[in-house]
Design a protein around this motif. Structure first.
Motif, PDB file in Angstrom:
ATOM      1  N   LEU A 103       9.208  21.535  28.486  1.00  0.00           N
ATOM      2  CA  LEU A 103       8.814  20.309  29.186  1.00  0.00           C
ATOM      3  C   LEU A 103       9.958  19.680  29.971  1.00  0.00           C
ATOM      4  O   LEU A 103       9.733  19.042  30.995  1.00  0.00           O
ATOM      5  N   GLY A 104      11.175  19.817  29.474  1.00  0.00           N
ATOM      6  CA  GLY A 104      12.293  19.145  30.132  1.00  0.00           C
ATOM      7  C   GLY A 104      12.497  17.753  29.531  1.00  0.00           C
ATOM      8  O   GLY A 104      11.572  17.116  29.052  1.00  0.00           O
ATOM      9  N   GLU A 105      13.728  17.268  29.581  1.00  0.00           N
ATOM     10  CA  GLU A 105      14.068  16.019  28.912  1.00  0.00           C
ATOM     11  C   GLU A 105      13.362  14.815  29.513  1.00  0.00           C
ATOM     12  O   GLU A 105      12.970  13.888  28.787  1.00  0.00           O
ATOM     13  N   GLU A 106      13.151  14.796  30.818  1.00  0.00           N
ATOM     14  CA  GLU A 106      12.503  13.632  31.429  1.00  0.00           C
ATOM     15  C   GLU A 106      11.074  13.474  30.914  1.00  0.00           C
ATOM     16  O   GLU A 106      10.632  12.363  30.595  1.00  0.00           O
ATOM     17  N   TRP A 107      10.349  14.575  30.817  1.00  0.00           N
ATOM     18  CA  TRP A 107       8.984  14.543  30.317  1.00  0.00           C
ATOM     19  C   TRP A 107       8.966  14.168  28.835  1.00  0.00           C
ATOM     20  O   TRP A 107       8.156  13.363  28.379  1.00  0.00           O
ATOM     21  N   LEU A 108       9.880  14.753  28.063  1.00  0.00           N
ATOM     22  CA  LEU A 108       9.942  14.434  26.640  1.00  0.00           C
ATOM     23  C   LEU A 108      10.250  12.954  26.426  1.00  0.00           C
ATOM     24  O   LEU A 108       9.697  12.321  25.523  1.00  0.00           O
ATOM     25  N   ALA A 109      11.115  12.398  27.266  1.00  0.00           N
ATOM     26  CA  ALA A 109      11.436  10.976  27.154  1.00  0.00           C
ATOM     27  C   ALA A 109      10.213  10.115  27.450  1.00  0.00           C
ATOM     28  O   ALA A 109      10.003   9.072  26.824  1.00  0.00           O
ATOM     29  N   ALA A 110       9.389  10.554  28.411  1.00  0.00           N
ATOM     30  CA  ALA A 110       8.176   9.802  28.740  1.00  0.00           C
ATOM     31  C   ALA A 110       7.174   9.849  27.592  1.00  0.00           C
ATOM     32  O   ALA A 110       6.414   8.895  27.374  1.00  0.00           O
ATOM     33  N   LEU A 111       7.157  10.954  26.837  1.00  0.00           N
ATOM     34  CA  LEU A 111       6.215  11.107  25.733  1.00  0.00           C
ATOM     35  C   LEU A 111       6.671  10.388  24.461  1.00  0.00           C
ATOM     36  O   LEU A 111       5.851  10.061  23.602  1.00  0.00           O
ATOM     37  N   ARG A 112       7.981  10.134  24.338  1.00  0.00           N
ATOM     38  CA  ARG A 112       8.516   9.594  23.090  1.00  0.00           C
ATOM     39  C   ARG A 112       7.829   8.316  22.627  1.00  0.00           C
ATOM     40  O   ARG A 112       7.523   8.171  21.435  1.00  0.00           O
ATOM     41  N   PRO A 113       7.532   7.341  23.507  1.00  0.00           N
ATOM     42  CA  PRO A 113       6.862   6.119  23.026  1.00  0.00           C
ATOM     43  C   PRO A 113       5.455   6.361  22.489  1.00  0.00           C
ATOM     44  O   PRO A 113       4.895   5.486  21.816  1.00  0.00           O
ATOM     45  N   LEU A 114       4.877   7.521  22.773  1.00  0.00           N
ATOM     46  CA  LEU A 114       3.524   7.826  22.298  1.00  0.00           C
ATOM     47  C   LEU A 114       3.518   8.469  20.918  1.00  0.00           C
ATOM     48  O   LEU A 114       2.458   8.615  20.298  1.00  0.00           O
ATOM     49  N   GLY A 115       4.702   8.899  20.451  1.00  0.00           N
ATOM     50  CA  GLY A 115       4.788   9.479  19.117  1.00  0.00           C
ATOM     51  C   GLY A 115       4.164  10.853  18.993  1.00  0.00           C
ATOM     52  O   GLY A 115       3.747  11.249  17.900  1.00  0.00           O
TER      53      GLY A 115
END
Length: 234
Positions: free
Chosen positions: A111-123
């Motif tokens: 996914l890449g770090e930018e995408w993973l960072a966007a998903l982080r608040p969703l748990g």
């Protein structure tokens, strides 16, 4: 596998325009405003659910929701969608195993770090228990083309847009029926066509678990954009 009704249906390709009257009764403004307000309130309560109860759901409510989705507008009215309702536990298990394999690859770096960072608040993570916990899955396929009786291929138009609108209407209908849902898009999704035995002209678009929220269900503490932030009036 014998052809499904969706494969046998042929678009009105090249037929002449045949208009029919359309004269719906005009709704009084007061009723229109009341309905719009109720719908706005109801839809504002919709949330994406990842923790499902295994309790059975009214099957006809799901069929009716799919029927509502199938009224969506589509390019050249070609209706390029197939909805596969999966209740069999073993098939849902196979779908989960294949989806989690792809998700582990994604979360481990694809996914890449930018995408993973966007998903982080969703748990979210690579564990997709909703695929087996929910009592039903609706797997939505888009038909990239249709086959004529002589076997020739014919293009469908605005497939992504048409199927996307249909999925939105499906989510709305499910919510209106008191059911929770989640749009899951494992990538790649080729395994879904293989597991479900769909024809080569169909491409998986989304997996939608359907059911009731589990008693311990939690959702992210999110804030939707306001009407003023999403609406531009000219």
């Amino acid at each position: 596998m014998s052809p499904s009704p969706q494969q046998q249906w042929t678009p009105t390709h090249g037929e002449p325009y045949r208009p029919v009257p359309y004269r719906p009764a005009r709704m009084p403004a007061t009723e229109s405003l009341a309905r719009a307000a109720r719908l706005r309130t109801t839809m504002d309560e919709r949330r994406t659910v990842r923790q499902f109860s295994p309790d059975p759901i009214p099957e006809q409510a799901v069929r009716d929701a799919v029927a509502c989705a199938a009224t969506a507008p589509s390019g050249a009215h070609q209706q390029p969608w197939t909805f596969v309702l999966v209740r069999d536990p073993q098939i849902r298990r196979r779908i989960r195993e294949a989806a989690e394999h792809e998700e582990r690859v994604s979360y481990d770096g694809r996914l890449g770090e930018e995408w993973l960072a966007a998903l982080r608040p969703l748990g979210t993570d690579a564990v997709k228990s909703h695929l087996t916990d929910a009592p039903a899955l609706i797997v939505v396929f888009q038909q990239r083309y249709w086959l004529a009786e002589d076997g020739t291929k014919h293009k469908h138009y605005y497939v992504d847009e048409s199927v996307g609108i249909a999925v939105g209407m499906l989510l709305s209908a499910l919510h209106q029926s008191g059911l929770a849902a989640l749009v899951h898009t494992p990538s790649p999704m080729r395994f879904l066509r293989e597991v479900l035995g769909r024809p080569v002209n169909e491409k998986a678009f989304a997996v939608i678990p359907v059911g009731y929220p589990a008693p311990e269900c939690e959702v992210p503490d999110l804030v939707r954009k306001s009407l003023e932030q999403v609406l531009v009036e000219i």
